[in-house]
Motif scaffolding. Structure first.
Motif, PDB file in Angstrom:
ATOM      1  N   LYS A  51      -3.571   4.079  -8.028  1.00  0.00           N
ATOM      2  CA  LYS A  51      -4.789   3.573  -8.553  1.00  0.00           C
ATOM      3  C   LYS A  51      -6.233   4.266  -8.326  1.00  0.00           C
ATOM      4  CE  LYS A  51      -7.166  -0.914  -9.178  1.00  0.00           C
ATOM      5  NZ  LYS A  51      -7.280  -2.281  -8.571  1.00  0.00           N
ATOM      6  N   THR A  52      -6.474   4.737  -7.169  1.00  0.00           N
ATOM      7  CA  THR A  52      -7.557   5.301  -6.807  1.00  0.00           C
ATOM      8  C   THR A  52      -7.629   7.059  -7.526  1.00  0.00           C
ATOM      9  OG1 THR A  52      -7.529   4.401  -4.406  1.00  0.00           O
ATOM     10  CG2 THR A  52      -8.918   6.481  -4.864  1.00  0.00           C
ATOM     11  N   PHE A  53      -6.696   7.411  -7.667  1.00  0.00           N
ATOM     12  CA  PHE A  53      -6.749   8.850  -7.997  1.00  0.00           C
ATOM     13  C   PHE A  53      -6.132   8.967  -9.597  1.00  0.00           C
ATOM     14  CE2 PHE A  53      -6.962   9.350  -3.295  1.00  0.00           C
ATOM     15  CZ  PHE A  53      -8.174   9.872  -3.343  1.00  0.00           C
ATOM     16  N   LYS A  54      -5.908   7.846 -10.042  1.00  0.00           N
ATOM     17  CA  LYS A  54      -5.401   7.858 -11.432  1.00  0.00           C
ATOM     18  C   LYS A  54      -3.966   8.493 -11.956  1.00  0.00           C
ATOM     19  CE  LYS A  54     -10.076   7.966 -13.312  1.00  0.00           C
ATOM     20  NZ  LYS A  54     -10.623   7.641 -11.798  1.00  0.00           N
ATOM     21  N   ALA A  55      -3.135   8.292 -10.855  1.00  0.00           N
ATOM     22  CA  ALA A  55      -1.689   8.718 -11.052  1.00  0.00           C
ATOM     23  C   ALA A  55      -0.833   7.638 -12.130  1.00  0.00           C
ATOM     24  CB  ALA A  55      -0.827   8.915  -9.709  1.00  0.00           C
ATOM     25  N   THR A  56      -0.020   8.336 -12.944  1.00  0.00           N
ATOM     26  CA  THR A  56       0.805   7.486 -13.781  1.00  0.00           C
ATOM     27  C   THR A  56       1.705   6.611 -13.085  1.00  0.00           C
ATOM     28  OG1 THR A  56       0.409   9.340 -15.458  1.00  0.00           O
ATOM     29  CG2 THR A  56       2.303   7.581 -15.708  1.00  0.00           C
ATOM     30  N   LYS A  57       2.531   7.346 -12.000  1.00  0.00           N
ATOM     31  CA  LYS A  57       3.477   6.648 -11.300  1.00  0.00           C
ATOM     32  C   LYS A  57       3.313   6.665  -9.824  1.00  0.00           C
ATOM     33  CE  LYS A  57       6.673   8.333 -15.087  1.00  0.00           C
ATOM     34  NZ  LYS A  57       7.893   9.332 -15.277  1.00  0.00           N
ATOM     35  N   ALA A  58       4.045   5.688  -9.309  1.00  0.00           N
ATOM     36  CA  ALA A  58       4.120   5.541  -7.841  1.00  0.00           C
ATOM     37  C   ALA A  58       5.532   5.179  -7.207  1.00  0.00           C
ATOM     38  CB  ALA A  58       3.182   4.714  -7.212  1.00  0.00           C
ATOM     39  N   TYR A  59       5.820   5.944  -6.151  1.00  0.00           N
ATOM     40  CA  TYR A  59       7.117   5.897  -5.738  1.00  0.00           C
ATOM     41  C   TYR A  59       7.140   5.477  -4.314  1.00  0.00           C
ATOM     42  CZ  TYR A  59       8.870   8.439  -9.975  1.00  0.00           C
ATOM     43  OH  TYR A  59       9.040   8.680 -11.153  1.00  0.00           O
ATOM     44  N   ASP A  60       8.215   4.886  -3.702  1.00  0.00           N
ATOM     45  CA  ASP A  60       8.656   4.729  -2.438  1.00  0.00           C
ATOM     46  C   ASP A  60       9.646   5.654  -1.849  1.00  0.00           C
ATOM     47  OD1 ASP A  60      10.531   3.246  -3.370  1.00  0.00           O
ATOM     48  OD2 ASP A  60      10.071   1.435  -2.218  1.00  0.00           O
ATOM     49  N   SER A  61       9.991   6.271  -2.714  1.00  0.00           N
ATOM     50  CA  SER A  61      10.979   7.328  -2.341  1.00  0.00           C
ATOM     51  C   SER A  61      10.605   8.728  -2.691  1.00  0.00           C
ATOM     52  CB  SER A  61      12.200   7.023  -3.178  1.00  0.00           C
ATOM     53  OG  SER A  61      13.067   8.139  -3.347  1.00  0.00           O
ATOM     54  N   TYR A  62      10.680   9.580  -1.794  1.00  0.00           N
ATOM     55  CA  TYR A  62      10.469  11.410  -2.064  1.00  0.00           C
ATOM     56  C   TYR A  62      11.473  11.753  -3.101  1.00  0.00           C
ATOM     57  CZ  TYR A  62       7.245  10.462   1.998  1.00  0.00           C
ATOM     58  OH  TYR A  62       6.538  10.444   2.934  1.00  0.00           O
ATOM     59  N   GLU A  63      12.702  11.276  -2.926  1.00  0.00           N
ATOM     60  CA  GLU A  63      13.830  11.733  -3.737  1.00  0.00           C
ATOM     61  C   GLU A  63      13.471  11.528  -5.256  1.00  0.00           C
ATOM     62  OE1 GLU A  63      17.402  13.272  -4.687  1.00  0.00           O
ATOM     63  OE2 GLU A  63      16.813  13.043  -2.813  1.00  0.00           O
ATOM     64  N   ALA A  64      12.833  10.222  -5.578  1.00  0.00           N
ATOM     65  CA  ALA A  64      12.759   9.770  -6.888  1.00  0.00           C
ATOM     66  C   ALA A  64      11.833  10.350  -7.464  1.00  0.00           C
ATOM     67  CB  ALA A  64      12.450   8.257  -6.944  1.00  0.00           C
ATOM     68  N   LEU A  65      10.546  10.777  -6.656  1.00  0.00           N
ATOM     69  CA  LEU A  65       9.752  11.634  -7.099  1.00  0.00           C
ATOM     70  C   LEU A  65       9.974  13.141  -7.442  1.00  0.00           C
ATOM     71  CD1 LEU A  65       5.708  12.131  -5.974  1.00  0.00           C
ATOM     72  CD2 LEU A  65       7.174  13.939  -6.551  1.00  0.00           C
ATOM     73  N   ALA A  66      10.902  13.569  -6.620  1.00  0.00           N
ATOM     74  CA  ALA A  66      11.664  15.079  -6.906  1.00  0.00           C
ATOM     75  C   ALA A  66      12.170  15.196  -8.111  1.00  0.00           C
ATOM     76  CB  ALA A  66      12.258  15.301  -5.720  1.00  0.00           C
ATOM     77  N   GLN A  67      12.869  13.878  -8.588  1.00  0.00           N
ATOM     78  CA  GLN A  67      13.610  13.982  -9.585  1.00  0.00           C
ATOM     79  C   GLN A  67      12.915  13.675 -10.988  1.00  0.00           C
ATOM     80  OE1 GLN A  67      16.829  11.070  -8.552  1.00  0.00           O
ATOM     81  NE2 GLN A  67      17.889  12.430  -7.628  1.00  0.00           N
TER      82      GLN A  67
END
Length: 327
Positions: A51-67
């Motif tokens: 929210k602060t830096f205007k990112a589209t998505k937020a994950y609680d998993s590094y694997e999910a972001l990598a994918q």
């Protein structure tokens, strides 16, 4: 494969601490770049950061972001001991990786990261932001061109005080905490980028009660008589400057020399001060460089090369051997 030259580079960030906030702040200033996704062990932290830096998505998993197929590049800002595993995770998913310094915990880990990057034909670079700052490039150019004659001596320190907190990443030896890897890397970097690897290293340290190094004093010696006097400490506030003594003048990167700052040139009893403080924190310079490498289809930086990162981590390993610092 190179990307379109005007393509917006979509970034992800793994590890959402203090440095990640600085990186994200400057990312907002870069045209043709955006923060696509962030990941933390806590979804609450990830959501707040997004929210602060205007990112589209937020994950609680590094694997999910990598994918995430919408992410082109990932900035890794987790504690030192996780750099190798997180970098390899991202590289194996085809994501370009900008990994915070130190690249990893030791030379073998760095070699493994580079090997995976090459095997997957993916861009990998150590995020030692100082290398890309205008004031540092200015000084480096003068030294390399011997504008004021040969470089004779370097004096560089980095020190500040913080109350000891064993649960803090900064002091936690198990994740590479202590002065050497966290801040000692900057004086060492300044020396290697100007004088190269030393012929001999002398080093001593003091320790916190948990075995992490509280301070480290180093002398790099060269066969031509040149030397570098270096210091890192978490138990004293030091000037945090880098002074290059040349035959005909001195070039001093003033307080907080690793960040945008002023440069003092002293020659013939006169001083000239150049102001490079700028309007950003300074992380944008390495990011813009990285973005262009990605657009050009490169897998290695021509500035922060694999070879230089290996020399840097190898030097850190040698110092740790001399002070008997093991993780």
């Amino acid at each position: 494969m190179s990307l379109q030259q005007n393509k917006t580079i979509r970034w992800g960030i793994i590890g959402l601490g203090k440095i990640a906030r600085k990186f994200a702040t400057d990312l907002l200033t870069i045209e043709d770049a955006q923060l696509q996704a962030v990941a933390s062990r806590s979804i609450e932290n990830a959501n707040a950061f997004a929210k602060t830096f205007k990112a589209t998505k937020a994950y609680d998993s590094y694997e999910a972001l990598a994918q995430d197929p919408d992410v082109d590049a990932i900035y890794i800002a987790t504690p030192h001991s996780f750099h190798k595993s997180h970098a390899i995770l991202c590289l194996k998913h085809g994501k370009a990786v900008l990994c915070e310094k130190p690249f990893a915990m030791n030379t073998e880990e760095v070699k493994e990261m580079i090997s995976v990057a090459k095997a997957n034909n993916v861009l990998l670079m150590e995020a030692l932001w100082t290398y890309f700052l205008p004031h540092y490039q200015f000084a480096l150019n003068y030294i390399k061109n011997e504008t004021y004659g040969k470089l004779l001596k370097i004096e560089a320190d980095f020190g500040f005080t913080r109350p000891f907190n064993e649960s803090s990443r900064l002091f936690d030896k198990s994740v590479g905490g202590g002065s050497l890897l966290d801040i000692g890397i900057y004086p060492i970097f300044a020396t290697l980028s100007t004088l190269g690897e030393p012929d001999d290293i002398e080093a001593s340290c003091t320790l916190f009660k948990n075995g992490a190094d509280s301070s480290c004093d180093m002398i790099f010696k060269y066969s031509n008589g040149t030397e570098a006097l270096l210091k890192s400490t978490l138990i004293a506030d030091t000037p945090t400057i880098c002074k290059f003594t040349c035959e005909d003048a001195t070039i001093t990167l003033n307080t907080q020399f690793h960040a945008p700052t002023t440069v003092t040139i002293a020659k013939n009893g006169k001083e000239e001060i150049l102001d490079y403080t700028g309007t950003t924190i300074g992380y944008n310079f390495e990011t813009e460089h990285f973005n262009q490498l990605l657009r050009d289809g490169k897998i290695e930086s021509n500035i922060m090369t694999y070879d230089f990162s290996l020399k840097l981590i190898n030097t850190l390993d040698k110092i740790r051997e001399r002070i008997n610092l093991q993780y």
